[in-house]
Enzyme design. Structure first.
Site, PDB file in Angstrom:
ATOM      1  N   PRO A 157       0.833  -1.212   0.000  1.00  0.00           N
ATOM      2  CA  PRO A 157       0.000   0.000   0.000  1.00  0.00           C
ATOM      3  C   PRO A 157       0.865   1.258   0.000  1.00  0.00           C
ATOM      4  O   PRO A 157       1.868   1.301   0.721  1.00  0.00           O
ATOM      5  CB  PRO A 157      -0.813  -0.107   1.291  1.00  0.00           C
ATOM      6  CG  PRO A 157      -0.180  -1.180   2.092  1.00  0.00           C
ATOM      7  CD  PRO A 157       0.661  -2.021   1.203  1.00  0.00           C
TER       8      PRO A 157
ATOM      9  N   GLY B  65       7.515   1.659   2.510  1.00  0.00           N
ATOM     10  CA  GLY B  65       8.558   1.820   1.493  1.00  0.00           C
ATOM     11  C   GLY B  65       8.085   1.571   0.074  1.00  0.00           C
ATOM     12  O   GLY B  65       8.880   1.222  -0.802  1.00  0.00           O
TER      13      GLY B  65
ATOM     14  N   ALA C  31      10.110   3.443  -2.797  1.00  0.00           N
ATOM     15  CA  ALA C  31      11.456   2.915  -3.054  1.00  0.00           C
ATOM     16  C   ALA C  31      11.379   1.529  -3.687  1.00  0.00           C
ATOM     17  O   ALA C  31      12.188   1.180  -4.555  1.00  0.00           O
ATOM     18  CB  ALA C  31      12.252   2.856  -1.753  1.00  0.00           C
ATOM     19  N   ALA C  32      10.383   0.740  -3.283  1.00  0.00           N
ATOM     20  CA  ALA C  32      10.259  -0.615  -3.823  1.00  0.00           C
ATOM     21  C   ALA C  32       9.849  -0.581  -5.296  1.00  0.00           C
ATOM     22  O   ALA C  32      10.373  -1.352  -6.123  1.00  0.00           O
ATOM     23  CB  ALA C  32       9.254  -1.418  -3.010  1.00  0.00           C
TER      24      ALA C  32
ATOM     25  N   ASP D 250      15.200   3.924   3.561  1.00  0.00           N
ATOM     26  CA  ASP D 250      14.250   3.118   2.780  1.00  0.00           C
ATOM     27  C   ASP D 250      14.931   2.446   1.598  1.00  0.00           C
ATOM     28  O   ASP D 250      14.827   1.232   1.403  1.00  0.00           O
ATOM     29  CB  ASP D 250      13.120   4.008   2.222  1.00  0.00           C
ATOM     30  CG  ASP D 250      12.022   4.237   3.229  1.00  0.00           C
ATOM     31  OD1 ASP D 250      12.282   4.064   4.427  1.00  0.00           O
ATOM     32  OD2 ASP D 250      10.902   4.596   2.807  1.00  0.00           O
TER      33      ASP D 250
HETATM   34  O1  PMV Z   1       8.963   5.946   4.047  1.00  0.00           O
HETATM   35  P1  PMV Z   1       8.538   5.936   5.462  1.00  0.00           P
HETATM   36  O2  PMV Z   1       7.205   6.522   5.699  1.00  0.00           O
HETATM   37  O3  PMV Z   1       8.785   4.610   6.104  1.00  0.00           O
HETATM   38  O4  PMV Z   1       9.461   6.968   6.315  1.00  0.00           O
HETATM   39  C1  PMV Z   1      10.809   7.079   6.166  1.00  0.00           C
HETATM   40  C2  PMV Z   1      11.458   7.260   7.473  1.00  0.00           C
HETATM   41  C3  PMV Z   1      11.729   8.685   7.942  1.00  0.00           C
HETATM   42  O5  PMV Z   1      12.713   8.541   8.960  1.00  0.00           O
HETATM   43  C4  PMV Z   1      10.478   9.285   8.544  1.00  0.00           C
HETATM   44  C5  PMV Z   1      12.254   9.609   6.854  1.00  0.00           C
HETATM   45  C6  PMV Z   1      13.621   9.237   6.343  1.00  0.00           C
HETATM   46  O6  PMV Z   1      13.962   9.699   5.234  1.00  0.00           O
HETATM   47  O7  PMV Z   1      14.365   8.524   7.018  1.00  0.00           O
END
Ligand code: PMV
Length: 314
Positions: A98, A104, A107-108, A149
């Site tokens: 989701p 992530g 990025a994935a 991520d």
């Molecule tokens: O992509 P998310 O929502 O898991 O968040 C990333 C983690 C943060 O620490 C909030 C931001 C970062 O760039 O590390």
């Protein structure tokens, strides 16, 4: 058929503080994936990305100066790194992750797409190179990402991550049984990261000690994971959630799920990722898993996923 994939991830501890150089711990969730499949097209057709879940087909124009679409930027950076022109192909993306929920997904998707493109071109990129590209793409989603991520997803292994440092992994002394529960509310990481930045700038005397406390607990959590001390790890997760609340990145829904998990016997529970919505995680045992899962659903979770980090030496 050429096909590539990439996993989801969760952050166990240290999110947000990681942006300011504090260590964070994240693990891949290999059962939740994005798939990218390549269909070769007749010569002259060009390259298209078909985002199946969004019902979108994006033609790739590599000569565009400004690329603010993450998928197109991924393609542009991979082609530039390999010094090649776009192949004639359609790359279809299908995601089980989701979006905007701390798992992530962005990025994935980029990682699976980048891998599929490299496979199609028969020019593999090293994980270091792919990671650097996905980090650039993450800036589109996150503004000032820490890089956690892309690192955990590209390497698909547990990471103890410190910004701008070489990747470190860790051993796991006892299996970690985790539940990932979705509030059903999407939230933009970029917005939450921006709010924390404002706090850091405006109230450094109050916020810096919180970041220092998170640093201490992440270091302790790493030892707890390595020695298999899941009780201590649970307590540290609870404490981390309290600090994240002070950083204003929790929400009523997240707090309700965290309370429900703790009251149902979880060893620890906290929000995971950007917060203000998205997912929380609960550390359970095989004996408490079912009860905590039920409690999370009763408390409003729209989906609960089970994942286990198996015992392993680094
Ligand atoms: O992509 P998310 O929502 O898991 O968040 C990333 C983690 C943060 O620490 C909030 C931001 C970062 O760039 O590390």
């Amino acid at each position: 058929m050429i096909a590539a994939s990439a996993s989801a991830k969760i952050i166990l501890l240290g999110e947000h503080a990681v942006v300011y150089g504090v260590p964070a711990i994240a693990i891949p969730v290999s059962d939740l994936r994005v798939y990218a499949t390549v269909k070769p097209e007749p010569s002259g057709k060009g390259l298209c990305i078909a985002a199946e879940d969004l019902n979108q087909v994006l033609p790739v124009q590599v000569d565009a100066e400004q690329v603010d679409n993450a998928l197109l930027l991924t393609v542009k950076l991979v082609l530039a790194r390999l010094h090649v022109s776009p192949p004639d192909a359609t790359i279809a993306i299908r995601s089980q992750i989701p979006p905007a929920s701390g798992l992530g997904s962005g990025a994935a998707v980029s990682t699976a797409l980048g891998r599929a493109l490299c496979m199609m071109l028969d020019q593999p990129l090293s994980r270091e190179d792919l990671n650097a590209i996905i980090y650039e793409v993450e800036k589109v989603h996150h503004g000032t990402p820490s890089g956690i991520d892309n690192t955990v997803i590209v390497y698909e292994q547990p990471v103890y991550y410190v910004r701008d440092q070489a990747i470190q992994t860790f051993s796991v002394g006892a299996p970690l049984h985790l539940l990932i529960a979705d509030t059903g509310k999407g939230a933009l990481t970029k917005v939450a990261v921006g709010a924390v930045r404002e706090l850091v700038t405006q109230e450094p005397e109050r916020i810096n000690p919180i970041l220092d406390s998170i640093r201490v607990l992440v270091i302790q959590a790493r030892s707890a994971i390595e020695t298999g001390d899941t009780r201590t790890l649970g307590r540290l997760m609870n404490a981390n959630h309290m600090y994240l609340r002070e950083l204003t990145v929790s929400s009523d829904e997240l707090d309700q799920l965290v309370d429900a998990a703790q009251n149902a016997g979880a060893l620890g529970a906290k929000l995971s990722g950007g917060g203000r919505g998205g997912n929380m995680i609960a550390l359970v045992t095989p004996e408490t898993c079912e009860t905590v899962e039920q409690a999370l659903i009763t408390a409003g979770a729209v989906r609960v996923i089970r994942t286990t980090l198996e015992e392993e030496s680094a």
